[in-house]
Write a protein that holds these residues in place. Structure first.
Motif, PDB file in Angstrom:
ATOM      1  N   VAL A  30       0.843  -1.201   0.000  1.00 19.69           N
ATOM      2  CA  VAL A  30       0.000   0.000   0.000  1.00 19.69           C
ATOM      3  C   VAL A  30       0.876   1.247   0.000  1.00 19.69           C
ATOM      4  O   VAL A  30       2.053   1.213   0.345  1.00 19.69           O
ATOM      5  N   ARG A  31       0.283   2.365  -0.355  1.00 22.96           N
ATOM      6  CA  ARG A  31       1.006   3.629  -0.493  1.00 22.96           C
ATOM      7  C   ARG A  31       0.886   4.459   0.788  1.00 22.96           C
ATOM      8  O   ARG A  31      -0.182   4.546   1.396  1.00 22.96           O
ATOM      9  N   ALA A  32       2.019   5.081   1.193  1.00 28.53           N
ATOM     10  CA  ALA A  32       2.017   5.961   2.355  1.00 28.53           C
ATOM     11  C   ALA A  32       2.959   7.127   2.110  1.00 28.53           C
ATOM     12  O   ALA A  32       3.912   7.039   1.326  1.00 28.53           O
ATOM     13  N   SER A  33       2.705   8.207   2.805  1.00 27.52           N
ATOM     14  CA  SER A  33       3.591   9.366   2.761  1.00 27.52           C
ATOM     15  C   SER A  33       4.821   9.108   3.610  1.00 27.52           C
ATOM     16  O   SER A  33       4.762   8.417   4.627  1.00 27.52           O
ATOM     17  N   GLY A  34       5.953   9.685   3.192  1.00 26.82           N
ATOM     18  CA  GLY A  34       7.143   9.638   4.023  1.00 26.82           C
ATOM     19  C   GLY A  34       7.080  10.593   5.193  1.00 26.82           C
ATOM     20  O   GLY A  34       7.886  10.495   6.128  1.00 26.82           O
ATOM     21  N   HIS A  35       6.144  11.532   5.175  1.00 33.77           N
ATOM     22  CA  HIS A  35       5.936  12.452   6.289  1.00 33.77           C
ATOM     23  C   HIS A  35       5.184  11.743   7.412  1.00 33.77           C
ATOM     24  O   HIS A  35       4.403  10.818   7.176  1.00 33.77           O
ATOM     25  N   ALA A  36       5.371  12.223   8.631  1.00 34.85           N
ATOM     26  CA  ALA A  36       4.743  11.596   9.786  1.00 34.85           C
ATOM     27  C   ALA A  36       3.275  11.974   9.947  1.00 34.85           C
ATOM     28  O   ALA A  36       2.464  11.156  10.387  1.00 34.85           O
ATOM     29  N   GLY A  37       2.900  13.199   9.589  1.00 38.01           N
ATOM     30  CA  GLY A  37       1.555  13.687   9.860  1.00 38.01           C
ATOM     31  C   GLY A  37       0.605  13.531   8.687  1.00 38.01           C
ATOM     32  O   GLY A  37       0.996  13.697   7.530  1.00 38.01           O
ATOM     33  N   ASP A  38      -0.655  13.236   8.993  1.00 35.07           N
ATOM     34  CA  ASP A  38      -1.659  13.099   7.933  1.00 35.07           C
ATOM     35  C   ASP A  38      -1.803  14.374   7.114  1.00 35.07           C
ATOM     36  O   ASP A  38      -2.019  14.326   5.894  1.00 35.07           O
ATOM     37  N   LEU A  84       6.662   4.260  -0.250  1.00 32.18           N
ATOM     38  CA  LEU A  84       6.695   5.577   0.370  1.00 32.18           C
ATOM     39  C   LEU A  84       7.126   6.646  -0.616  1.00 32.18           C
ATOM     40  O   LEU A  84       7.905   6.400  -1.541  1.00 32.18           O
ATOM     41  N   LEU A  85       6.619   7.866  -0.374  1.00 26.17           N
ATOM     42  CA  LEU A  85       6.979   9.016  -1.198  1.00 26.17           C
ATOM     43  C   LEU A  85       6.828  10.281  -0.367  1.00 26.17           C
ATOM     44  O   LEU A  85       5.823  10.452   0.335  1.00 26.17           O
ATOM     45  N   GLY A  86       7.837  11.161  -0.446  1.00 24.49           N
ATOM     46  CA  GLY A  86       7.722  12.464   0.189  1.00 24.49           C
ATOM     47  C   GLY A  86       8.402  12.529   1.540  1.00 24.49           C
ATOM     48  O   GLY A  86       8.555  11.532   2.232  1.00 24.49           O
ATOM     49  N   LEU A  96       8.509  -7.032   6.748  1.00 28.49           N
ATOM     50  CA  LEU A  96       7.815  -5.951   6.049  1.00 28.49           C
ATOM     51  C   LEU A  96       8.663  -5.478   4.874  1.00 28.49           C
ATOM     52  O   LEU A  96       9.857  -5.190   5.024  1.00 28.49           O
ATOM     53  N   LEU A  97       8.048  -5.421   3.706  1.00 26.97           N
ATOM     54  CA  LEU A  97       8.699  -4.845   2.528  1.00 26.97           C
ATOM     55  C   LEU A  97       8.477  -3.336   2.531  1.00 26.97           C
ATOM     56  O   LEU A  97       7.330  -2.875   2.552  1.00 26.97           O
ATOM     57  N   LEU A  98       9.558  -2.575   2.513  1.00 26.04           N
ATOM     58  CA  LEU A  98       9.486  -1.115   2.471  1.00 26.04           C
ATOM     59  C   LEU A  98      10.231  -0.650   1.236  1.00 26.04           C
ATOM     60  O   LEU A  98      11.429  -0.908   1.089  1.00 26.04           O
ATOM     61  N   CYS A  99       9.520   0.040   0.341  1.00 26.59           N
ATOM     62  CA  CYS A  99      10.102   0.349  -0.963  1.00 26.59           C
ATOM     63  C   CYS A  99       9.800   1.778  -1.387  1.00 26.59           C
ATOM     64  O   CYS A  99       8.970   2.477  -0.779  1.00 26.59           O
ATOM     65  N   ALA A 100      10.485   2.211  -2.435  1.00 24.23           N
ATOM     66  CA  ALA A 100      10.251   3.537  -3.012  1.00 24.23           C
ATOM     67  C   ALA A 100      10.720   3.533  -4.458  1.00 24.23           C
ATOM     68  O   ALA A 100      11.631   2.779  -4.832  1.00 24.23           O
ATOM     69  N   ASP A 101      10.092   4.376  -5.265  1.00 22.70           N
ATOM     70  CA  ASP A 101      10.514   4.603  -6.653  1.00 22.70           C
ATOM     71  C   ASP A 101      11.682   5.587  -6.646  1.00 22.70           C
ATOM     72  O   ASP A 101      11.490   6.789  -6.860  1.00 22.70           O
ATOM     73  N   ARG A 128      10.076   7.239   9.846  1.00 23.67           N
ATOM     74  CA  ARG A 128       8.831   6.679   9.317  1.00 23.67           C
ATOM     75  C   ARG A 128       8.942   5.161   9.167  1.00 23.67           C
ATOM     76  O   ARG A 128       8.016   4.420   9.519  1.00 23.67           O
ATOM     77  N   CYS A 129      10.059   4.703   8.647  1.00 24.52           N
ATOM     78  CA  CYS A 129      10.242   3.261   8.473  1.00 24.52           C
ATOM     79  C   CYS A 129      10.269   2.543   9.811  1.00 24.52           C
ATOM     80  O   CYS A 129       9.731   1.428   9.946  1.00 24.52           O
ATOM     81  N   ARG A 130      10.877   3.154  10.835  1.00 23.04           N
ATOM     82  CA  ARG A 130      10.858   2.552  12.167  1.00 23.04           C
ATOM     83  C   ARG A 130       9.422   2.447  12.695  1.00 23.04           C
ATOM     84  O   ARG A 130       9.034   1.428  13.289  1.00 23.04           O
ATOM     85  N   THR A 131       8.632   3.486  12.461  1.00 16.62           N
ATOM     86  CA  THR A 131       7.241   3.471  12.908  1.00 16.62           C
ATOM     87  C   THR A 131       6.442   2.376  12.201  1.00 16.62           C
ATOM     88  O   THR A 131       5.675   1.641  12.834  1.00 16.62           O
ATOM     89  N   LEU A 132       6.625   2.255  10.898  1.00 16.60           N
ATOM     90  CA  LEU A 132       5.873   1.254  10.138  1.00 16.60           C
ATOM     91  C   LEU A 132       6.244  -0.151  10.591  1.00 16.60           C
ATOM     92  O   LEU A 132       5.376  -1.030  10.685  1.00 16.60           O
ATOM     93  N   ARG A 133       7.507  -0.373  10.863  1.00 17.11           N
ATOM     94  CA  ARG A 133       7.917  -1.695  11.344  1.00 17.11           C
ATOM     95  C   ARG A 133       7.290  -1.999  12.709  1.00 17.11           C
ATOM     96  O   ARG A 133       6.917  -3.139  12.997  1.00 17.11           O
ATOM     97  N   ALA A 134       7.186  -0.965  13.537  1.00 14.04           N
ATOM     98  CA  ALA A 134       6.566  -1.158  14.855  1.00 14.04           C
ATOM     99  C   ALA A 134       5.086  -1.486  14.724  1.00 14.04           C
ATOM    100  O   ALA A 134       4.523  -2.236  15.538  1.00 14.04           O
TER     101      ALA A 134
END
Length: 541
Positions: free
Chosen positions: A7-15, A43-45, A67-72, A54-60
């Motif tokens: 799924v797609r997520a922002s690299g920023h912490a806040g919505d 992730l993007l941005g 967990l696969l964490l990727c970016a273009d 952000r990656c530490r948070t997603l892993r938690a």
């Protein structure tokens, strides 16, 4: 099944910081999906430092550690995440390969290693590159400078060198967009392109780089949203078992992960809904479902297809096993890197920095090695003031043209007042169009014009930049003796077509890159201010 979704997520912490909320899940939704077993995030941005956290948070949040964490990050991590290294586009090395193939290959491997090292330090374990499309069509609006070459030999050799760098850096790579998106004039983000070539032509051109990357051990292959009647007259490649299973799995003997291109793209959403798209992709042979338009609907539809027998349970286990094996290889390489490293423990600053001095030096060397200059430099300073007319692809994502950017500030010091034109702002053209003198010069003011074009093939623009009448504009300025110089950043095809119009008295320069380092080096040559450069690397004419 959830493990096979990305799924797609922002690299920023806040919505509230999300740049693309239509595609990027909110934090509450993202946490729910990860806790329920979704196995990948693209992730993007944000900045490279934000990405680390952000990656530490997603892993938690994730249900397990796999967990696969990727970016273009086809042009280095800095292309998407500020503070890391942004490298010249791959096609720049394709041009260099034409006259210095050994240097281009060395650069491509360093390019891949730089990308891998920074991706790993930021928390990513999967790089969605290299592009293996052969950009044989200069009018291609979606691949263009993202390709490593215009011929299969260069594209394959450079993509393979890049992949060696990724593997040495301990991250997974991804060859894309199978079976080849390089000879299309349509953008699959907006519509479904049709590639009408015979199978023999596909073997001779489009498939060659993919065969080479598969032999080199690339861990994943991304599909293309293309209709190729010679392979399957009914379904696009992403949804076609004839393409993904018969061709990629059986004929090319690829045993790694097959990942779809983003299923939110119009080439797919215009055909089927989110659930059916995921089922058809999985049915066709895909292992990972990237960016479904609705993650819940995709999961439910695939689970229903498994329960009904439409999808055999063995296919699910095969895909899960491929995913486990890819992550295990990634972990093993990273263990080997740590064992071979002489860095102290705990890691020193170089192990957590967004960019090291060596990586920045690579960016500068690449800019210098791919810079092209012609004509009688430097540009003359205008006695009574002049204009630098700057055309950009789009103003909404233009971080390289802040007010202090070299393309703006350096000419301004010489008396060239900046005017930026783009589709949401000032237009320099007569309306209605006038063929022989398209520029409405009364909008620009008096004095010589330094023309700067930031143009490259960009997704979502559907080739709109091709409609700009720059050849006629250059002839108009030449006839009025008002063209002070030309700078082109990005597209080599635009540079080749425009440089041929210039007499030797007109200074002109080209850089494949658009970032500040490229602007500074190009402006240094064009304005005769090389003494101000503290960049390293070599200039080449």
């Amino acid at each position: 099944m959830s493990q096979l979704l990305v799924v797609r997520a922002s690299g920023h912490a806040g919505d509230q910081q999300r740049r693309y909320p239509r595609w990027e899940l909110s934090n509450s939704e993202l946490q729910r999906q990860l806790e329920n077993g979704v196995g990948g995030v693209i992730l993007l941005g944000g900045t490279a430092t934000e990405l680390q956290q952000r990656c530490r948070t997603l892993r938690a949040w994730a249900a397990d550690d796999d967990l696969l964490l990727c970016a273009d990050v086809e042009e280095g991590v800095g292309q998407r995440f500020e503070g890391a290294t942004w490298l010249v586009p791959p096609l720049a090395l394709g041009r260099l390969h034409g006259h210095n193939p050994a240097a281009a290959i060395r650069f491509a491997e360093r390019y891949g290693r730089c990308t891998a090292d920074q991706a790993r330090r930021c928390g990513l374990n999967w790089v969605l590159a290299p592009v293996c499309d052969v950009n044989s069509n200069p009018a291609n609006p979606v691949i263009n400078v993202r390709a490593w070459g215009q011929a299969p030999e260069a594209a394959g050799a450079l993509a393979e060198a890049f992949q060696r760098g990724l593997q040495a850096g301990g991250v997974l790579g991804c060859a894309k967009h199978f079976p080849g998106h390089g000879d299309t004039a349509q953008d699959s983000h907006l519509e479904l392109p049709v590639l009408a070539h015979a199978r023999e032509r596909l073997e001779q051109l489009e498939l060659k780089p993919f065969r080479r990357l598969i032999a080199a051990g690339v861990e994943s292959v991304m599909t293309a949203h293309l209709l190729i009647p010679a392979l399957d007259a009914e379904r696009p490649a992403t949804l076609s078992s004839k393409v993904l299973t018969d061709l990629l799995r059986v004929s090319l003997d690829f045993q790694g992960l097959i990942v779809t291109d983003a299923l939110v793209m119009e080439a797919i959403t215009g055909l089927v809904g989110p659930g059916e798209a995921a089922v058809q992709a999985f049915e066709a042979g895909a292992d990972l479902i990237l960016m479904p338009a609705d993650a819940d609907e995709a999961i439910n539809a695939v689970c229903a297809a498994l329960a009904s027998g439409r999808l055999p349970a063995s296919r699910l286990e095969q895909s899960l096993q491929r995913r486990r094996e890819a992550l295990q290889r990634c972990r093993e390489r990273q263990r080997q890197n740590r064992t071979a490293s002489t860095a102290p423990s705990p890691p020193d600053a170089a192990e957590t920095a967004a960019e090291t001095a060596e990586e920045h030096q690579l960016a500068l060397e690449l800019v210098g090695a791919t810079l092209e200059v012609q004509g009688a430099t430097p540009v003359d300073a205008p006695a009574g003031g002049g204009v630098t007319l700057i055309r950009v692809d789009g103003v909404l994502a233009c971080p390289f043209l802040r007010p202090e950017a070299p393309a703006i500030s350096w000419p301004a010091r010489r008396g060239f007042r900046p005017i930026l034109c783009h589709e949401l702002g000032i237009s320099p053209w007569h309306d209605p169009p006038q063929a022989d003198h398209p520029l409405a010069l009364d909008r620009l003011g008096e004095g010589p014009v330094l023309l700067q074009l930031f143009l490259r093939g960009n997704p979502f623009r559907a080739g709109r930049d091709r409609d700009d009448p720059w050849p006629a504009a250059i002839r108009q300025l030449l006839a009025l003796n008002r063209l002070a110089g030309l700078a082109v950043y990005g597209c080599p095809y635009r540079w080749e077509s425009l440089r041929a119009l210039l007499p030797s008295s007109i200074p002109a320069a080209y850089s494949p890159g658009q970032m500040a380092e490229a602007q500074q080096m190009l402006m240094g040559r064009l304005l005769g201010e090389e003494h101000m450069l503290e960049l390293g690397g070599e200039f080449t004419d």
